[in-house]
Design an enzyme around this catalytic site. Structure first.
Site, PDB file in Angstrom:
ATOM      1  N   THR A  88       2.620  17.596   3.254  1.00 45.70           N
ATOM      2  CA  THR A  88       4.459  18.181   2.295  1.00 45.70           C
ATOM      3  C   THR A  88       4.135  16.406   1.697  1.00 45.70           C
ATOM      4  O   THR A  88       4.880  15.264   2.157  1.00 45.70           O
ATOM      5  CB  THR A  88       5.183  18.105   3.684  1.00 45.70           C
ATOM      6  N   ILE A 124       3.206  13.154   5.860  1.00 48.86           N
ATOM      7  CA  ILE A 124       3.587  13.152   4.933  1.00 48.86           C
ATOM      8  C   ILE A 124       3.343  12.545   3.816  1.00 48.86           C
ATOM      9  O   ILE A 124       2.851  11.363   3.601  1.00 48.86           O
ATOM     10  CB  ILE A 124       4.864  11.938   4.709  1.00 48.86           C
ATOM     11  N   LYS A 125       3.073  12.891   2.531  1.00 49.38           N
ATOM     12  CA  LYS A 125       3.185  12.360   0.999  1.00 49.38           C
ATOM     13  C   LYS A 125       4.101  11.789   0.319  1.00 49.38           C
ATOM     14  O   LYS A 125       5.182  12.086  -0.040  1.00 49.38           O
ATOM     15  CB  LYS A 125       2.167  13.674   0.426  1.00 49.38           C
ATOM     16  N   ILE A 126       3.158  10.804  -0.095  1.00 55.56           N
ATOM     17  CA  ILE A 126       4.661   9.503  -0.946  1.00 55.56           C
ATOM     18  C   ILE A 126       3.465   8.873  -1.429  1.00 55.56           C
ATOM     19  O   ILE A 126       2.479   8.934  -2.105  1.00 55.56           O
ATOM     20  CB  ILE A 126       4.212   8.381   0.522  1.00 55.56           C
TER      21      ILE A 126
END
Length: 307
Positions: A88, A124-126
């Site tokens: 996400t 966690i997508k960054i």
């Protein structure tokens, strides 16, 4: 003979690049990835209408919070039909702010926790900016695992590995697009610049003992996927997953650990210089952030104007 999809699964963890619950349930990947563009598409599907309503109702007029709540609701649904993890994404507009990225990542993890989802099932997508990589380094130390996306250059991959991030998503198709347009020629097989980029990164990681997972992303055709059979993971759109499921014939493992370049460490100035020298990576990173930010804004507007 088994399908090419089943053969690929022997060498590589297959991930679905979609927010379409029905496609995921049908194609049975291990993991799934989402982003603002995919969530915007998902918001148009009737099955998510109630999630949109609840996300808006519980956000007190905060469109950014409503987007995060919707992303988590979609993620929870998807986790019900896959054995692995959901990725996400943090708001792309925070890509150059480490502190704000950390705060948004913590909020996403808290929202998943409220839904009874353990952080072990969430990545966690960054965006792979210098600031994003520094935020990811801190999150990893906190036990929150990350997926560094919009990765187009070797410098980004080197910095991500040095930071100890869990997973990177190098973008095969967008690299291919840039070179096809820039050089006014097509590429196929092992000549594809996107394939070459992922292969180089994969071998560098394996040769130097990095644990960071390499997950090729953004595919334009089956040939690119076939060339990267053997990569740790590949995240693939439902259309291409279906083509693989329908395709027969041999699919050998073509990507294997081999000679990689010596281990490097980049400080901020060296990272920025190498990015500056790579016109493709500079342009595609900036474009990718703009596109994700635009779709985030569209989704926020859609949530803010719901009646």
């Amino acid at each position: 003979m088994t399908s090419k999809l089943e053969q690929l699964k022997q060498y590589t963890t297959v991930v679905a690049d979609t927010g379409d619950f029905d496609a995921i349930a049908r194609l049975k990947p291990v993991d799934a990835t989402t982003n603002p563009s995919l969530l915007l598409k998902a918001a148009a599907l009737p099955r998510y209408a109630e999630h949109l309503r609840q996300a808006t109702a519980g956000s007190g007029g905060d469109a950014g919070l409503a987007c995060d709540r919707f992303a988590v609701a979609v993620g929870k649904d998807i986790l019900g039909v896959i054995p692995g993890r959901i990725s996400t994404e943090v708001d792309a507009r925070l890509s150059f702010d480490s502190e704000a990225t950390l705060a948004r990542a913590h909020r996403l993890i808290e929202l998943y926790d409220e839904q009874g989802i353990d952080r072990e099932r969430v990545l966690i997508k960054i965006a792979s900016t210098w600031e994003g990589i520094r935020a990811a380094e801190i999150l990893e130390r906190e036990g929150i695992q990350t997926n560094l996306t919009l990765l187009f250059s070797f410098a980004q991959a080197v910095a991500c590995a040095d930071a100890g991030v869990f997973l990177i998503s190098p973008f095969v198709g967008r690299i291919y697009d840039w070179y096809k347009k820039s050089e006014n020629r097509d590429y196929a097989g092992a000549e594809d610049p996107g394939v070459q980029s992922v292969s180089r990164i994969y071998r560098y990681y394996k040769a130097n003992g990095y644990k960071t997972v390499v997950m090729g992303a953004s595919f334009r055709n089956l040939g690119q996927i076939e060339q990267l059979a053997g990569c740790d993971r590949l995240t693939i759109s439902p259309d291409l997953l279906q083509q693989l499921a329908d395709a027969q014939g041999e699919l050998p493992r073509l990507l294997l650990p081999g000679e990689g370049e010596p281990r490097q460490v980049l400080d901020e100035s060296a990272f920025r210089w190498q990015m500056n020298e790579d016109a493709m990576a500079t342009e595609k990173l900036a474009e990718g952030i703009r596109l994700f930010a635009r779709d985030q804004e569209k989704l926020e507007y859609q949530l803010a104007t719901r009646h």
